[in-house]
Design a protein around this motif. Structure first.
Motif, PDB file in Angstrom:
ATOM      1  N   ALA A  12      -3.122   5.517   2.839  1.00 44.03           N
ATOM      2  CA  ALA A  12      -2.808   5.354   1.416  1.00 44.03           C
ATOM      3  C   ALA A  12      -2.937   6.692   0.686  1.00 44.03           C
ATOM      4  O   ALA A  12      -1.999   7.146   0.013  1.00 44.03           O
ATOM      5  CB  ALA A  12      -3.739   4.310   0.795  1.00 44.03           C
ATOM      6  N   ASP A  32     -12.516  12.897   1.321  1.00 44.25           N
ATOM      7  CA  ASP A  32     -12.961  11.759   2.128  1.00 44.25           C
ATOM      8  C   ASP A  32     -14.436  11.956   2.464  1.00 44.25           C
ATOM      9  O   ASP A  32     -14.873  13.060   2.736  1.00 44.25           O
ATOM     10  CB  ASP A  32     -12.146  11.623   3.412  1.00 44.25           C
ATOM     11  N   ARG A  33     -15.152  10.854   2.465  1.00 41.62           N
ATOM     12  CA  ARG A  33     -16.598  10.939   2.776  1.00 41.62           C
ATOM     13  C   ARG A  33     -16.828  11.134   4.276  1.00 41.62           C
ATOM     14  O   ARG A  33     -17.870  11.618   4.683  1.00 41.62           O
ATOM     15  CB  ARG A  33     -17.314   9.688   2.278  1.00 41.62           C
ATOM     16  N   ASN A  40      -9.063   5.176   9.061  1.00 42.56           N
ATOM     17  CA  ASN A  40      -9.313   4.382  10.269  1.00 42.56           C
ATOM     18  C   ASN A  40      -8.367   4.719  11.410  1.00 42.56           C
ATOM     19  O   ASN A  40      -8.610   4.328  12.551  1.00 42.56           O
ATOM     20  CB  ASN A  40      -9.155   2.889   9.955  1.00 42.56           C
ATOM     21  N   PRO A  57      -8.252   0.637  18.615  1.00 46.94           N
ATOM     22  CA  PRO A  57      -6.852   0.935  18.890  1.00 46.94           C
ATOM     23  C   PRO A  57      -5.947   0.706  17.690  1.00 46.94           C
ATOM     24  O   PRO A  57      -6.001  -0.344  17.058  1.00 46.94           O
ATOM     25  CB  PRO A  57      -6.503  -0.059  20.003  1.00 46.94           C
ATOM     26  N   HIS A  58      -5.129   1.691  17.370  1.00 44.93           N
ATOM     27  CA  HIS A  58      -4.160   1.581  16.291  1.00 44.93           C
ATOM     28  C   HIS A  58      -2.750   1.695  16.865  1.00 44.93           C
ATOM     29  O   HIS A  58      -2.339   2.761  17.306  1.00 44.93           O
ATOM     30  CB  HIS A  58      -4.423   2.650  15.229  1.00 44.93           C
ATOM     31  N   ILE A  59      -2.039   0.591  16.830  1.00 48.34           N
ATOM     32  CA  ILE A  59      -0.685   0.533  17.403  1.00 48.34           C
ATOM     33  C   ILE A  59       0.299   0.482  16.246  1.00 48.34           C
ATOM     34  O   ILE A  59       0.214  -0.430  15.403  1.00 48.34           O
ATOM     35  CB  ILE A  59      -0.495  -0.756  18.255  1.00 48.34           C
ATOM     36  N   ARG A 337      -6.268  -0.568   1.589  1.00 54.09           N
ATOM     37  CA  ARG A 337      -6.867  -1.833   2.029  1.00 54.09           C
ATOM     38  C   ARG A 337      -8.216  -2.112   1.361  1.00 54.09           C
ATOM     39  O   ARG A 337      -8.557  -3.248   1.072  1.00 54.09           O
ATOM     40  CB  ARG A 337      -7.026  -1.823   3.545  1.00 54.09           C
ATOM     41  N   TYR A 343      -6.606  -7.264   4.451  1.00 48.80           N
ATOM     42  CA  TYR A 343      -6.236  -6.616   5.701  1.00 48.80           C
ATOM     43  C   TYR A 343      -4.748  -6.304   5.680  1.00 48.80           C
ATOM     44  O   TYR A 343      -3.923  -7.193   5.483  1.00 48.80           O
ATOM     45  CB  TYR A 343      -6.544  -7.500   6.926  1.00 48.80           C
ATOM     46  N   TYR A 344      -4.424  -5.051   5.870  1.00 48.74           N
ATOM     47  CA  TYR A 344      -3.023  -4.644   5.971  1.00 48.74           C
ATOM     48  C   TYR A 344      -2.843  -3.812   7.222  1.00 48.74           C
ATOM     49  O   TYR A 344      -3.738  -3.034   7.592  1.00 48.74           O
ATOM     50  CB  TYR A 344      -2.628  -3.746   4.793  1.00 48.74           C
ATOM     51  N   MET A 346      -0.911  -0.632   9.186  1.00 53.70           N
ATOM     52  CA  MET A 346      -0.639   0.723   8.700  1.00 53.70           C
ATOM     53  C   MET A 346       0.697   0.816   7.965  1.00 53.70           C
ATOM     54  O   MET A 346       0.788   1.459   6.920  1.00 53.70           O
ATOM     55  CB  MET A 346      -0.648   1.705   9.885  1.00 53.70           C
TER      56      MET A 346
HETATM   57  P1  FAD Z   1      -8.562   3.767   5.393  1.00 50.68           P
HETATM   58  O1  FAD Z   1      -7.831   4.249   6.583  1.00 50.68           O
HETATM   59  O2  FAD Z   1      -9.823   3.009   5.610  1.00 50.68           O
HETATM   60  O3  FAD Z   1      -8.897   5.029   4.463  1.00 50.68           O
HETATM   61  C1  FAD Z   1      -9.773   4.941   3.354  1.00 50.68           C
HETATM   62  C2  FAD Z   1     -10.657   6.179   3.366  1.00 50.68           C
HETATM   63  O4  FAD Z   1     -11.376   6.251   2.125  1.00 50.68           O
HETATM   64  C3  FAD Z   1     -11.715   6.160   4.460  1.00 50.68           C
HETATM   65  O5  FAD Z   1     -11.502   7.231   5.358  1.00 50.68           O
HETATM   66  C4  FAD Z   1     -13.048   6.275   3.706  1.00 50.68           C
HETATM   67  O6  FAD Z   1     -13.967   7.105   4.360  1.00 50.68           O
HETATM   68  C5  FAD Z   1     -12.610   6.878   2.376  1.00 50.68           C
HETATM   69  N1  FAD Z   1     -13.509   6.547   1.268  1.00 50.68           N
HETATM   70  C6  FAD Z   1     -13.844   5.316   0.824  1.00 50.68           C
HETATM   71  N2  FAD Z   1     -14.669   5.411  -0.247  1.00 50.68           N
HETATM   72  C7  FAD Z   1     -14.860   6.723  -0.477  1.00 50.68           C
HETATM   73  C8  FAD Z   1     -15.625   7.453  -1.443  1.00 50.68           C
HETATM   74  N3  FAD Z   1     -16.327   6.838  -2.398  1.00 50.68           N
HETATM   75  N4  FAD Z   1     -15.595   8.817  -1.410  1.00 50.68           N
HETATM   76  C9  FAD Z   1     -14.880   9.455  -0.445  1.00 50.68           C
HETATM   77  N5  FAD Z   1     -14.136   8.816   0.494  1.00 50.68           N
HETATM   78  C10 FAD Z   1     -14.126   7.469   0.476  1.00 50.68           C
HETATM   79  N6  FAD Z   1      -3.001  -1.375  11.688  1.00 50.68           N
HETATM   80  C11 FAD Z   1      -1.863  -1.342  12.428  1.00 50.68           C
HETATM   81  O7  FAD Z   1      -0.763  -1.205  11.871  1.00 50.68           O
HETATM   82  N7  FAD Z   1      -1.907  -1.440  13.797  1.00 50.68           N
HETATM   83  C12 FAD Z   1      -3.077  -1.588  14.471  1.00 50.68           C
HETATM   84  O8  FAD Z   1      -3.081  -1.678  15.712  1.00 50.68           O
HETATM   85  C13 FAD Z   1      -4.291  -1.626  13.719  1.00 50.68           C
HETATM   86  N8  FAD Z   1      -5.462  -1.762  14.355  1.00 50.68           N
HETATM   87  C14 FAD Z   1      -6.612  -1.813  13.628  1.00 50.68           C
HETATM   88  C15 FAD Z   1      -7.813  -1.956  14.312  1.00 50.68           C
HETATM   89  C16 FAD Z   1      -9.001  -2.038  13.619  1.00 50.68           C
HETATM   90  C17 FAD Z   1     -10.281  -2.192  14.383  1.00 50.68           C
HETATM   91  C18 FAD Z   1      -8.994  -1.972  12.196  1.00 50.68           C
HETATM   92  C19 FAD Z   1     -10.283  -2.094  11.413  1.00 50.68           C
HETATM   93  C20 FAD Z   1      -7.799  -1.809  11.496  1.00 50.68           C
HETATM   94  C21 FAD Z   1      -6.593  -1.732  12.209  1.00 50.68           C
HETATM   95  N9  FAD Z   1      -5.371  -1.553  11.559  1.00 50.68           N
HETATM   96  C22 FAD Z   1      -4.209  -1.517  12.296  1.00 50.68           C
HETATM   97  C23 FAD Z   1      -5.288  -1.421  10.086  1.00 50.68           C
HETATM   98  C24 FAD Z   1      -5.333   0.047   9.640  1.00 50.68           C
HETATM   99  O9  FAD Z   1      -6.576   0.607  10.000  1.00 50.68           O
HETATM  100  C25 FAD Z   1      -5.156   0.108   8.116  1.00 50.68           C
HETATM  101  O10 FAD Z   1      -3.921  -0.448   7.753  1.00 50.68           O
HETATM  102  C26 FAD Z   1      -5.194   1.522   7.532  1.00 50.68           C
HETATM  103  O11 FAD Z   1      -6.236   2.280   8.070  1.00 50.68           O
HETATM  104  C27 FAD Z   1      -5.369   1.431   6.033  1.00 50.68           C
HETATM  105  O12 FAD Z   1      -5.316   2.717   5.447  1.00 50.68           O
HETATM  106  P2  FAD Z   1      -6.081   2.980   4.081  1.00 50.68           P
HETATM  107  O13 FAD Z   1      -5.724   4.355   3.666  1.00 50.68           O
HETATM  108  O14 FAD Z   1      -5.860   1.857   3.125  1.00 50.68           O
HETATM  109  O15 FAD Z   1      -7.646   2.866   4.457  1.00 50.68           O
END
Ligand code: FAD
Length: 370
Positions: A12, A32-33, A40, A57-59, A337, A343-344, A346
């Motif tokens: 995001a 990022d912290r 993720n 695993p992230h597919i 997310r 739950y979303y 990627m």
């Molecule tokens: P994130 O990737 O979580 O990024 C948010 C970031 O914000 C984090 O790095 C966090 O450290 C940072 N943050 C939060 N609060 C603060 C703060 N106060 N100060 C500084 N930094 C902060 N999706 C798929 O499409 N295929 C898959 O196979 C798949 N497998 C998955 C497997 C697992 C085990 C999990 C948990 C998820 C999976 N996903 C998968 C979903 C995927 O991880 C997410 O869709 C994606 O990571 C969401 O991105 P995001 O940027 O919203 O959140």
């Protein structure tokens, strides 16, 4: 003075940083912290030089050509169709359940048409589908529910499927043919050199300044900025004033074995035995050639990083309270997310970020601040 302070360098935050820097020529501080970018989806080389995914695993899979084309600016791809086997009754059988699953498990030789009748004979008639158990039992019957779903769900959520909302298992993907792909999306690829390389390219623009191991609270009153994009937990932003939004977490155990291969496919699920839910062997996903192999065991847990929002009506109500506060907070955009408590995949988060960028463009003409 930064135009934007972006909290969270996952999909995001990184997509929005790239769009704002490239298309609007604005100055972005992306924090990022964690000690790395990628959120993720972060991957890294372990001590033996094997590429592993730190957070499981992230597919990548999507039906959106627009999202695939957008990400293709930052990476080349490796074609990869994900396959999963389940360890059931001491056999490894395909999941989603298909013709081979049933034939192997029951020593049968059914055709696709016969399998349809086989499912129909076992499916239970349920008046109103309310729970996750109802969803599954009404499609494949109680026996397959017990073998494949009940134990897995209890491990994953710490709750029986009869206690979980139907939305958790809104659809039971069963197939009457032999298709053993886990996903059926049009685009199924892995970033050729890994997710982290893709993120590095995405945020490598000179207008973007990246700071890891940096907390929002530590910079928000120190670094001058005009607006915020917040991709962290929404309840944390508002100091948990209505209470904590509940999450299920995972503990990842990364292991390297001194042999070339461990299992026949990328992921094996354990619905009946073991404390872990699944085992991933990365070389299937990455195509890496190596004399050793790297695995991740996933242990669900109540404590730890927030991974899966717990889908219960009362939690959604709590989220709505925070969402109303968010809507009344000027100059802060809540994306991703954790900020939307859902739950979303990627690709959906990339889509959400691109849509947010369009809304920013509509409401804030470029150069409005100057
Ligand atoms: P994130 O990737 O979580 O990024 C948010 C970031 O914000 C984090 O790095 C966090 O450290 C940072 N943050 C939060 N609060 C603060 C703060 N106060 N100060 C500084 N930094 C902060 N999706 C798929 O499409 N295929 C898959 O196979 C798949 N497998 C998955 C497997 C697992 C085990 C999990 C948990 C998820 C999976 N996903 C998968 C979903 C995927 O991880 C997410 O869709 C994606 O990571 C969401 O991105 P995001 O940027 O919203 O959140």
């Amino acid at each position: 003075m930064y135009d934007w302070l972006i909290v969270g360098a996952g999909f995001a935050g990184s997509v929005l940083a790239e769009r704002l820097a490239t298309e609007r020529n604005e100055r972005v501080l992306l924090i990022d912290r964690r000690p790395h970018i990628g959120g993720n989806a972060y991957d890294r080389y372990d001590d033996d030089g094997l590429l592993i995914h730190q957070y499981g695993p992230h597919i990548f899979h999507t039906n959106s050509k627009q999202i695939f084309d957008y990400l293709s600016r930052f990476t080349e791809w490796r074609f990869y169709e994900h396959r999963v086997l389940a360890d059931v009754d001491d056999m490894l059988v395909p999941i989603p359940i298909n013709l081979d699953t049933v034939n192997k498990l029951y020593g049968l030789n059914l055709t696709s048409e016969q399998l349809q009748d086989w499912f129909a004979e076992r499916a239970e008639k349920i008046g109103e589908i309310r729970t996750s158990e109802d969803v599954v039992v009404s499609v494949v019957g109680r026996e397959l529910y017990e073998k494949f779903f009940r134990g897995y769900t209890r491990k994953q959520w710490g709750l029986d499927p009869s206690e979980l909302d139907k939305s958790v298992t809104s659809r039971v993907p069963t197939r009457t043919n032999r298709d053993d792909r886990y996903f059926t999306d049009e685009f199924q690829f892995m970033p050729k050199n890994g997710y982290t390389r893709m993120f590095e390219k995405m945020v490598g623009h000179p207008n973007i300044h990246v700071m890891t191991q940096t907390e929002y609270d530590d910079v928000k009153n120190v670094v001058p900025h005009r607006r915020v994009i917040y991709c962290g937990p929404i309840d944390e932003y508002f100091n948990f004033q209505f209470g904590k939004l509940p999450y299920r977490s995972l503990r990842f155990e990364h292991v390297t074995l001194d042999k070339a291969w461990h299992q026949p496919v990328g992921v094996v699920n354990y619905p009946q035995t073991r404390d872990y839910t699944r085992v991933t062997e990365y070389k299937h996903l990455t195509g890496q050639e190596h004399t050793k192999t790297a695995l991740t065991y996933e242990y669900p847990s109540a404590e730890g990083d927030p991974y899966y929002p717990i889908p219960k009506a009362e939690n959604q109500e709590l989220f709505k309270k925070y969402e109303r506060l968010a809507q009344a907070t000027p100059d802060v955009w809540f994306v991703g997310r954790l900020a939307t408590y859902r739950y979303y995949n990627m690709d959906q988060i990339v889509g959400q970020a691109l849509a947010t960028f369009r809304r920013i463009n509509e409401s804030l003409p470029v150069g409005a601040d100057t």
